[in-house]
Motif scaffolding. Structure first.
Motif, mmCIF file in Angstrom:
data_model
loop_
_atom_site.group_PDB
_atom_site.id
_atom_site.type_symbol
_atom_site.label_atom_id
_atom_site.label_comp_id
_atom_site.label_asym_id
_atom_site.label_seq_id
_atom_site.Cartn_x
_atom_site.Cartn_y
_atom_site.Cartn_z
ATOM 1 N N LYS A 185 11.551 31.195 15.105
ATOM 2 C CA LYS A 185 10.663 31.038 13.957
ATOM 3 C C LYS A 185 9.202 30.870 14.366
ATOM 4 O O LYS A 185 8.294 31.347 13.681
ATOM 5 C CB LYS A 185 11.106 29.839 13.116
ATOM 6 N N GLU A 235 22.596 27.913 12.882
ATOM 7 C CA GLU A 235 21.389 28.327 12.162
ATOM 8 C C GLU A 235 20.131 27.671 12.717
ATOM 9 O O GLU A 235 19.114 28.339 12.949
ATOM 10 C CB GLU A 235 21.550 28.017 10.670
ATOM 11 N N GLN A 254 16.667 29.360 14.367
ATOM 12 C CA GLN A 254 15.345 29.163 13.778
ATOM 13 C C GLN A 254 14.375 28.560 14.786
ATOM 14 O O GLN A 254 13.214 28.970 14.874
ATOM 15 C CB GLN A 254 15.470 28.262 12.552
ATOM 16 N N LYS A 255 14.836 27.580 15.533
ATOM 17 C CA LYS A 255 13.952 26.923 16.507
ATOM 18 C C LYS A 255 13.513 27.891 17.601
ATOM 19 O O LYS A 255 12.412 27.796 18.125
ATOM 20 C CB LYS A 255 14.663 25.718 17.119
ATOM 21 N N LEU A 275 15.153 35.057 9.158
ATOM 22 C CA LEU A 275 15.678 34.052 10.079
ATOM 23 C C LEU A 275 16.390 32.931 9.342
ATOM 24 O O LEU A 275 17.331 32.333 9.871
ATOM 25 C CB LEU A 275 14.548 33.475 10.936
ATOM 26 N N ARG A 276 15.942 32.631 8.133
ATOM 27 C CA ARG A 276 16.587 31.562 7.372
ATOM 28 C C ARG A 276 17.884 32.025 6.727
ATOM 29 O O ARG A 276 18.850 31.266 6.655
ATOM 30 C CB ARG A 276 15.612 31.055 6.278
ATOM 31 N N SER A 322 10.242 22.490 3.207
ATOM 32 C CA SER A 322 10.428 23.841 3.717
ATOM 33 C C SER A 322 11.456 24.533 2.864
ATOM 34 O O SER A 322 12.468 23.977 2.505
ATOM 35 C CB SER A 322 10.900 23.791 5.184
ATOM 36 N N ARG A 371 10.420 35.132 8.381
ATOM 37 C CA ARG A 371 10.930 33.755 8.208
ATOM 38 C C ARG A 371 12.098 33.731 7.237
ATOM 39 O O ARG A 371 13.052 32.967 7.402
ATOM 40 C CB ARG A 371 9.807 32.827 7.745
ATOM 41 N N ALA A 423 14.360 26.620 1.695
ATOM 42 C CA ALA A 423 15.626 27.145 2.167
ATOM 43 C C ALA A 423 16.337 27.741 0.986
ATOM 44 O O ALA A 423 16.685 27.058 0.049
ATOM 45 C CB ALA A 423 16.461 26.037 2.805
#
Length: 362
Positions: A337, A329, A333-334, A75-76, A357, A72, A359
């Protein structure tokens, strides 16, 4: 794992932090410490958010998935960073900036999250100078989940008194880190103190400490006090006279302690810090942090831009950060994630930890 309900006041704090950083880089000498205190806010906030999410996962599932956590984070963080690393040489070529010839060195250092070590050693990374704080946070992400799991096992997390024991341990670590920062500020080179991960660890640990405390305890800090502390940080970053890197390091020490009040007082919400412009800037803060410095520090007109052109480049970085977040981005993520989220078991109670969340920005 779902990050749970989003607390927009903390996004507002993040928005203030990134605006302070941008202000510091735009202003030059009239807001000399704005960027420094903005990064300090980011560090405390990151410690609080990441630890809260890890504890939330531990309470919900009985364990922490390291692979899920690290993926995660990848991916962020990585999509925006890779885009900046890929586009920057094109911008250098357009600007005819001679540093294009040596672009590879700072790019590799930044991409490997080693900028803090190089900056602490006195190596100037040019248009990637700001990457040092991202390196500090990434190193925290690598180490802290492993250490936290060990601490949870040592204190017998979930039994009576375990939280109190964890608070004592994390508080002790933060105090040791704080003492080391003070000693280092007195004895070591200023850049070594400011950029190195060991001398910045106490700032993030202060955020971790807030996360391991009972929510009822930290939310006793009045919201108005959080706003007042944030105002003091912002005003001091502008009004303190520019003196030397030594003054900068002492300013960071004070800002770190005030940032604890800011995060604690914002953990239960707050109308002022939840206003839409601040929350919006908080949402795009990571990309804005990455892009604004690159645009400002490229030699577009021979020397670095100054005056109105500098303000225009900062405004352009806001547009780029928003577009990157919205169209690049977020879709990534969608799409990916969910593969690394842990579905909540039926009948599992929602933990009493309310966090946005996480970030990463710094």
């Amino acid at each position: 794992m779902s990050s749970g309900p989003r607390l927009v006041a903390l996004d507002g704090v993040r928005g203030v932090a990134v605006l302070l950083v941008v202000l510091g880089h735009i202003s030059g000498t009239w807001a000399p410490y704005a960027g420094n205190v903005g990064v300090t806010l980011f560090f405390v906030l990151s410690g609080y958010l990441i630890t809260s999410l890890l504890l939330r996962e531990r309470d919900r599932y009985g364990s922490i998935s390291f692979s899920g956590f690290y993926m995660r984070r990848v991916l962020r963080l990585m999509p925006a960073l890779l885009l900046v690393l890929a586009v920057t040489p094109i911008l250098l070529w357009i600007a005819n900036d001679p540093r294009l010839e040596t672009y590879g060195y700072p790019a590799v250092v930044s991409g490997l999250y080693l900028a803090d070590f190089f900056q602490a050693a006195g190596v100037n990374l040019g248009f990637f100078t700001h990457m040092w704080s991202l390196a500090v946070e990434e190193q925290f992400y690598l180490i802290w989940p492993l250490l936290l799991v060990g601490l949870l096992g040592a204190v017998g997390w979930g039994v009576n008194g375990s939280r109190r024991r964890l608070v004592v341990i994390v508080a002790s670590l933060a105090l040791v880190g704080l003492a080391w920062r003070v000693v280092a500020t007195l004895l070591l080179e200023a850049d070594r103190v400011y950029y190195a991960p060991d001398t910045n660890a106490f700032i993030i640990l202060l955020g971790c400490l807030l996360a391991v405390m009972r929510k009822e305890t930290i939310t006793r800090v009045p919201r108005w006090l959080a706003v007042a502390a944030l105002a003091v940080i912002a005003i001091a970053s502008v009004l303190l006279p520019e003196d030397s890197p030594i003054v900068r390091n002492w300013t960071v020490l004070g800002a770190a302690l005030l940032a604890v009040v800011v995060v604690a007082g914002s953990a239960s919400g707050g109308r002022l810090l939840s206003i839409k412009p601040l929350v919006w800037f908080g949402t795009i803060s990571y990309g804005l942090y990455l892009w604004h410095a690159v645009l400002l520090w490229i030699a577009w007109w021979g020397p670095e831009a100054a005056g109105l052109p500098r303000l225009g480049l900062a405004a352009l970085s806001v547009v780029i950060a928003w577009a990157s977040f919205r169209f690049y981005e977020l879709p990534i993520q969608k799409r990916f994630k969910a593969r690394w989220e842990r579905p909540r078991a039926v009948g599992t109670a929602e933990p009493a930890v309310l966090t946005p969340s996480a970030a990463s920005t710094a």
